[in-house]
Design an enzyme around this catalytic site. Structure first.
Site, mmCIF file in Angstrom:
data_model
loop_
_atom_site.group_PDB
_atom_site.id
_atom_site.type_symbol
_atom_site.label_atom_id
_atom_site.label_comp_id
_atom_site.label_asym_id
_atom_site.label_seq_id
_atom_site.Cartn_x
_atom_site.Cartn_y
_atom_site.Cartn_z
ATOM 1 N N ASP A 25 6.662 71.899 68.738
ATOM 2 C CA ASP A 25 5.477 72.385 68.016
ATOM 3 C C ASP A 25 4.554 73.079 69.029
ATOM 4 O O ASP A 25 4.754 73.004 70.243
ATOM 5 C CB ASP A 25 4.781 71.185 67.365
ATOM 6 C CG ASP A 25 3.806 71.593 66.259
ATOM 7 O OD1 ASP A 25 3.692 72.804 65.974
ATOM 8 O OD2 ASP A 25 3.167 70.693 65.691
ATOM 9 N N GLU A 81 3.706 78.707 70.201
ATOM 10 C CA GLU A 81 3.527 80.164 70.021
ATOM 11 C C GLU A 81 3.303 80.922 71.342
ATOM 12 O O GLU A 81 3.734 82.088 71.386
ATOM 13 C CB GLU A 81 2.353 80.421 69.065
ATOM 14 C CG GLU A 81 2.617 80.050 67.635
ATOM 15 C CD GLU A 81 2.715 78.544 67.415
ATOM 16 O OE1 GLU A 81 3.489 78.132 66.531
ATOM 17 O OE2 GLU A 81 2.045 77.782 68.134
ATOM 18 N N ASP A 94 1.701 75.165 59.075
ATOM 19 C CA ASP A 94 0.633 74.327 58.513
ATOM 20 C C ASP A 94 0.121 74.899 57.199
ATOM 21 O O ASP A 94 -0.917 75.543 57.126
ATOM 22 C CB ASP A 94 -0.515 74.214 59.517
ATOM 23 C CG ASP A 94 -0.103 73.467 60.765
ATOM 24 O OD1 ASP A 94 0.900 72.739 60.717
ATOM 25 O OD2 ASP A 94 -0.788 73.602 61.792
#
Length: 798
Positions: A404, A407, A482
């Protein structure tokens, strides 16, 4: 893009041809003003185009491409004519104009598929010391566009503009852009044919699908090259498979990973985890995986355990395993700055963390506070990172890892990510973060995959990642990020998973019910029904607005959710076969209607319905208080899965449905395998039903199975059943051809026939009369048992 006046001043173009150098399967064209165009035949159906305005090409390196993406071609011919060069393979021809290097592409029938408008052009970016590189192509009248990964907007991209720049977008809105993933691949479809374009450039990239100018589609990047692959095909499905050949296909996953997964931010203690596990088993809600979010760690330090709340992680994982659960834990890229923490100390000493251009280590804030970040574009760092999983996987016994925040996401800064001056190794092609940003998450999941695969052996690895780039499907599954507990986000979930599937990432799912806020019982049930047909089926929520386990919505909700999950487990053989076709052939598992029949204009704008695998059509209910909905059936004949009613396709119909059911249809002629409900996936099954849906045409169906884990299937230890139905007026025949060395765990199968008006007078097994006891089922169906290795079953009415 710039204003028109600025564009006239700043944009530069190739001028007329100086020379053309032919070398085997490629040609390099040189213009008088120094522009170079390199055209290469990759396969019969694929050509690659590289442009440089610098007088040279950079080293040819890509993280996206599969090692074996060049598969050869029958011939490559180059012919010079008066005004252009023509380059031909058996399936594709390209014309390069001598006056300006503009390109046009034609299929084997000579029909125009795609042509340049402005073509290649560039703009000097003096601030960055690089060029903004651009490509403009003519948008043919009525042309439609699909693909581009996880964009949460209409499935058809026409009249929209997008960018790829991996971004942590908490609670993202419909039409938000950019988002987490970076997949610069799209399809074009018009009356003359279809094609694909893969723009392999990892800088921030942009795409305009006839939005700014109605007759122009363009793509551009803030650095690097215009480097794209043009893919021809007779159908969108052909193109999807050829794109998969270019960027790679995943290995078969462990079978358990196609079961139901339960996750929350956060199950923060061993006691809470075990309570969840016992509740799932107590209520007989099938499930295969439980996830640990960041609270299992010691102060959010990756690869550590909070020994107060998780005093015996190895024992906990074993107890979960004994109950049929696999354990998956989160690992983020941020490494807490703490020299008493071995991971930080070792990474610091070995110079593995990202640095600014002038030398200092980059420091960014995420969950642990101030962190350093590994440079996953450095192969030595990836090898180190892979080795860190030994304890978690080999010793503790985790079955999978969840990446997670990769990015990469940074807190408390307006850009949400690294400064652009951060330097990266990029496998020896040193660069700034401007180039490496969009591949950072992919390279993290690559390193994680390698480590989990090594230490889980002989079992198969399971990885889930939030951020990735084209080709990342080789290493990991993905989820859409999300999302929000709203009906609009249920619609978004449906579109995103379709779009990701046709962009190479079929192993995809969403946070069922929404990550943020709290769904109603009806919304959660409808979301769970949709997720039955998402390869990754995982509930995940923030927990800030209430519990979101399957029993969190009262007894009625629990029963409805259980029913949906049970359907998933009954269809597991179909799911596993669908994944096999994705892994072997590159077929998207979730297919928009246009991928089923692109010649039907009615499919071009349909986005609620999708085809799952070869034979099941799904149309989720996406609005509250609905007892039915309209859906479009592609051409052919279809059976309502629930009522067994036969319906003619090629039209929109209204289908009634209760909250208990998701509208779904089965293609006439199909054979759908199903098994009894299990509480968790077993790698073999002793009972098998083959549901036969009567059709008027010959149809092939596939059922694949292997050991469900390990790698013996690569040595032929699998069982592949190919079924073909051969209908006629007086008889209905099924043939079966088996291949593979794995013996069947099923001794006899139950054939369940649907759509027949009467019972057969005679049943033949392998051309001989066969005495059977026929059971009449509801809805006019009937069934009987037969040996699993039958070669031919014939029903006769005359």
């Amino acid at each position: 893009m710039q204003s028109d006046m600025q564009t006239l001043i700043n944009e530069q173009f190739p001028n007329h041809l100086l020379k053309a150098d032919v070398n085997g399967s490629s040609v390099v064209f040189h213009s008088h003003n120094g522009v170079m165009l390199w055209v290469e035949a990759i396969t019969n159906h694929v050509m690659r185009f590289r442009y440089s305005a610098k007088g040279y090409f950079s080293p040819d390196f890509s993280y996206a491409m599969a090692k074996d993406h060049r598969s050869g071609f029958a011939y490559f011919k180059v012919e010079e004519l008066d005004s252009y060069y023509e380059l031909r393979t058996p399936k594709l021809s390209c014309r390069v104009q001598k006056i300006d290097l503009k390109v046009s592409l034609y299929n084997e029938e000579g029909k125009l598929l795609n042509e340049d408008e402005k073509g290649f052009h560039w703009e000097e970016d003096s601030q960055r010391g690089d060029n903004i590189v651009k490509m403009s192509k003519r948008s043919i009248n009525g042309e439609h566009y699909f693909g581009l990964g996880d964009k949460p907007s209409n499935l058809n991209l026409r009249d929209h503009r997008f960018q790829n720049w991996g971004t942590d977008e908490y609670g993202f809105a419909k039409d938000a852009d950019p988002l987490y993933r970076n997949i610069p691949f799209y399809y074009g479809l018009h009356k003359e044919g279809c094609y694909g374009v893969f723009f392999d450039n990892s800088y921030r990239t942009f795409f305009d699908f006839a939005s700014e100018r109605k007759n122009v589609t363009s793509f551009w990047a803030e650095g690097g090259e215009i480097n794209y692959y043009f893919i021809a095909g007779s159908s969108l499905m052909n193109i999807a498979q050829r794109y998969a050949r270019l960027t790679g296909k995943p290995e078969m996953p462990p079978k358990w990973s196609l079961g139901y997964h339960q996750c929350k931010w956060s199950y923060s203690s061993e006691e809470e985890v075990m309570e969840i596990a016992h509740k799932l088993r107590e209520l007989k809600i099938p499930a295969d995986a439980i996830y640990l979010d960041i609270d299992y760690m010691d102060g959010f330090r990756c690869f550590t355990w909070n020994k107060e709340n998780f005093p015996d992680p190895k024992g906990m994982v074993q107890r979960l395993k004994d109950m049929g659960f696999k354990t998956v834990a989160i690992i983020d890229p941020g490494i807490k700055i703490d020299m008493d923490y071995s991971v930080c100390k070792e990474g610091f000493e070995k110079n593995y963390f990202c640095k600014h251009a002038d030398g200092p280590l980059y420091k960014g804030k995420v969950w642990p506070g101030d962190c350093y970040f590994p440079d996953f574009t450095n192969p030595e760092v990836r090898e180190w990172w892979s080795g860190l999983f030994k304890e978690l996987i080999e010793d503790i016994g985790l079955a999978g890892v969840w990446n997670d925040m990769n990015e990469p996401a940074i807190m408390d800064v307006p850009t949400k990510t690294f400064p652009l001056d951060i330097r990266h190794n990029y496998d020896g092609n040193y660069c700034s973060h401007r180039k490496a940003h969009n591949v950072y998450g992919m390279q993290m999941s690559r390193a994680t995959y390698k480590g989990v695969k090594k230490f889980a052996f002989p079992n198969r690895p399971f990885i889930i990642t939030r951020s990735t780039y084209a080709g990342g499907q080789r290493y990991s599954s993905v989820w859409t990020g999300d999302n929000i507990a709203t009906w609009e986000h249920l619609w978004v979930a449906n579109v995103q998973c379709q779009r990701l599937s046709i962009s190479g990432f079929s192993f995809v799912g969403t946070d069922i019910g929404g990550f943020t806020e709290h769904p109603t019982m009806e919304l959660y049930v409808r979301w769970m029904q949709l997720a039955v047909f998402h390869p990754l089926m995982r509930t995940h929520s923030s927990g800030d607005h209430g519990d979101q386990e399957p029993w969190s919505f009262g007894e009625e909700g629990t029963d409805l959710v259980r029913k949906a999950i049970e359907l998933r487990y009954q269809l597991l053989p179909y799911h596993y076969t669908n994944f096999y076709q994705y892994s072997r052939d590159g077929k998207p598992m979730i297919r928009p209607l246009s991928f089923y029949d692109h010649q039907d204009p009615q499919t071009w704008y349909r986005q609620d319905e999708f085809v799952f695998g070869d034979h099941i059509l799904v149309c989720p209910v996406l609005e509250p208080d609905r007892q039915g909905r309209r859906m479009y059936l592609p051409k052919g004949h279809w059976y309502d899965f629930h009522t067994k009613e036969l319906v003619e396709g090629g039209k929109e119909i209204y289908i009634e449905t209760s909250l208990e059911e998701i509208p779904m249809m089965v293609k006439a002629g199909a054979i759908i395998p199903m098994i009894p409900v299990e509480q968790h996936v077993s790698n073999s099954y002793s009972e098998l039903e083959l549901h036969v849906y009567r059709g008027e045409e010959s149809v092939e169906s596939l059922l694949y199975d292997d050991a469900g884990d390990g790698y013996n299937h690569n040595q032929g230890y699998f069982l592949n059943r190919n079924f073909t139905v051969l209908p006629s007026d007086a008889k209905y025949r099924i043939t079966q051809h088996q291949e593979g060395r794995m013996p069947s765990s099923v001794k006899e199968v139950t054939l369940v026939y649907h759509g027949f008006k009467s019972l057969p007078k005679v049943v033949e097994l392998d051309s001989d009369p066969f005495e059977v006891t026929i059971q009449e089922e509801k809805n006019g169906s009937f069934s009987f048992k037969v040996a699993e290795d039958f070669k031919q079953i014939t029903l006769r009415w005359g």
